[in-house]
Design an enzyme around this catalytic site. Structure first.
Site, PDB file in Angstrom:
ATOM      1  N   ASP A 114     107.934  92.199 -59.156  1.00 46.54           N
ATOM      2  CA  ASP A 114     108.253  92.069 -60.577  1.00 46.54           C
ATOM      3  C   ASP A 114     109.513  92.898 -60.841  1.00 46.54           C
ATOM      4  O   ASP A 114     109.440  94.108 -61.030  1.00 46.54           O
ATOM      5  CB  ASP A 114     107.071  92.557 -61.429  1.00 46.54           C
ATOM      6  N   PHE A 141     102.673  97.621 -65.140  1.00 45.09           N
ATOM      7  CA  PHE A 141     102.955  96.913 -66.391  1.00 45.09           C
ATOM      8  C   PHE A 141     103.608  95.586 -66.047  1.00 45.09           C
ATOM      9  O   PHE A 141     104.700  95.550 -65.499  1.00 45.09           O
ATOM     10  CB  PHE A 141     103.853  97.699 -67.349  1.00 45.09           C
ATOM     11  N   LYS A 179     114.183  89.767 -69.089  1.00 50.80           N
ATOM     12  CA  LYS A 179     114.972  90.776 -69.806  1.00 50.80           C
ATOM     13  C   LYS A 179     116.495  90.549 -69.709  1.00 50.80           C
ATOM     14  O   LYS A 179     117.018  89.706 -70.418  1.00 50.80           O
ATOM     15  CB  LYS A 179     114.550  92.173 -69.351  1.00 50.80           C
TER      16      LYS A 179
END
Ligand SMILES: *Cc1c(COP(=O)(O)O)cnc(C)c1O
Length: 404
Positions: A227, A142, A256
């Site tokens: 990531d 993802f 985030k």
């Protein structure tokens, strides 16, 4: 439910695209690990906005930095310099040991930026023939929702009917270093991978995997792009998840928690010349690197370190994982986690994880299911031992129920 709660939900359903299926709670306030709904019910937030509010809801120091900066200057665009960007660069580089930084807004934009940069590096530095660059990614990845990214997702929900997609990606199994070795060709410019696959259900690769990955990438002049948008900034009990195996990525992606949940801020970090190939006019973002984002991110990084949140994530994560492993329930297939990135996978016969999340809501805990059978647990990194124990009691009584 009171009529006002039904109104919010019904109005969202009437006007909004149905691209989410939220749990039936309408939140109006947050503080630390807690959130409150419109009726005043309190919940322990065990999702933390997918790890974006790692510093806890409405952290007072990040809030103060944001308000102060909002009064002075919010946006200049990168057509001019501002007095926050240099300080943000200096502080994020010092924190992470990176040499070059490129600020963006969402996580997906950071991933897109990395893809563009490693391709350019491949053509201009590595010498890959133009248009031939290959990037290796993992199954069940993802990395976000843009067209470029969903094109190499293996989840049919994520990419179905959104094509055609860009070529140049090769998909291999996660946690399998031999598959990486096999997949690398002279045209491979990068391996893009999550240290722990979050959305896939907190999938932790075998010990030694990333040491081998690092060696393979170095030996073949392939950029290792980690990531860390979800795993980074303390979530797994270390600043970066790569530190669990003592390796260093060539390119690291953060997002985030980089803003403590106040504002979308992401960054591409590189420790070599990947970002150096970008010249003026070749990449950019109107909001990327704006002074408000930089002030918020600086405060978000500062409190993470000053208030010991990373160490707390390691300590409370270990306590939480032990507690979950001690729950004796037939519904549980496996408990996994590193730091405060935890998951309980249910047996297929136990019923859907969604049902358990709804039951947890009734007991004052907000958690999110992922992939039908997994309950993800990721509270803010400021959680205390007493709050962990409080959550464990409620999880134990819920997981011993049968919702099949
Ligand atoms: C959330 C996430 C992204 C995408 O971030 P957005 O801000 O939603 O675009 C990318 N990679 C990982 C690992 C993530 O968890």
């Amino acid at each position: 439910m009171s009529s006002s709660v039904i109104d919010f939900i019904a109005t969202e359903a009437r006007f909004g695209a149905q691209n989410y299926a939220p749990i039936g709670v309408v939140l109006s306030r947050g503080e630390g690990v807690w959130v409150w709904d419109t009726e005043g019910n309190r919940y322990l937030d065990c999702l933390s906005a997918y790890s974006a509010v790692s510093q806890g809801h409405c952290h007072p120091k990040i809030l103060a930095a944001m308000v102060e900066q909002a009064h002075r200057l919010t946006l200049t665009s990168r057509a001019f310099h501002n007095d926050q960007l240099a300080l943000f660069y200096e502080e994020i580089a010092a924190l992470t040991g990176s040499h070059k930084v490129l600020p963006m807004n969402s996580g997906a934009e950071a991933v897109e930026t990395a893809i563009k940069s490693v391709r350019k590096w491949g053509y201009e530095v590595k010498g890959v023939p133009d248009g031939q660059a290959e990037i290796i990614v993992c199954a069940n990845n993802f990395h976000g929702r843009t067209l470029g990214i969903v094109g190499f997702s293996t989840d049919p929900e994520t990419h179905g009917h959104f094509g055609p997609f860009a070529p140049g990606f090769k998909i291999i199994p996660f946690g399998d270093a031999a598959a990486l070795k096999e997949a690398i060709t002279p045209n491979t410019v990068a391996f893009l991978v999550e240290p722990i696959q979050g959305e896939a259900g907190v999938v932790i690769p075998p010990a030694g995997y990333f040491t081998e990955v690092r060696q393979l990438c170095t030996a073949n002049n392939v950029m290792l792009v980690l990531d860390e948008i979800q795993t980074g900034l303390g979530r797994t009990g270390k600043l970066l998840a790569e530190q669990h195996e003592g390796i260093e990525a060539d390119v690291t992606l953060l997002g985030k928690a980089l803003s403590g949940g106040f504002y979308p801020v992401s960054a591409v970090l590189s420790n070599n010349d990947v970002l150096g190939t970008l010249r003026p006019g070749q990449h950019g973002s109107t909001f990327g690197g704006n002074p408000l984002a930089c002030a918020v991110a600086r405060a978000a990084m500062r409190v993470l370190v000053e208030e010991g949140m990373i160490e707390n994530a390691a300590r409370q994560g270990a306590r939480f994982l032990e507690g979950l492993k001690d729950i004796r329930a037939n519904t549980i297939r496996e408990v996994r986690g590193r730091g405060l990135m935890l998951a309980v996978e249910l047996h297929p016969e136990a019923g859907r994880a969604r049902r358990y999340c709804e039951a947890l809501q009734g007991k004052g805990i907000l958690a999110k299911d992922t992939h039908e059978q997994t309950i993800r647990i990721a509270p803010p990194l400021v959680i205390t031992s007493d709050q962990v124990d409080w959550a464990l009691e409620r999880l134990a009584s819920t997981l011993t129920q049968d919702f099949s």
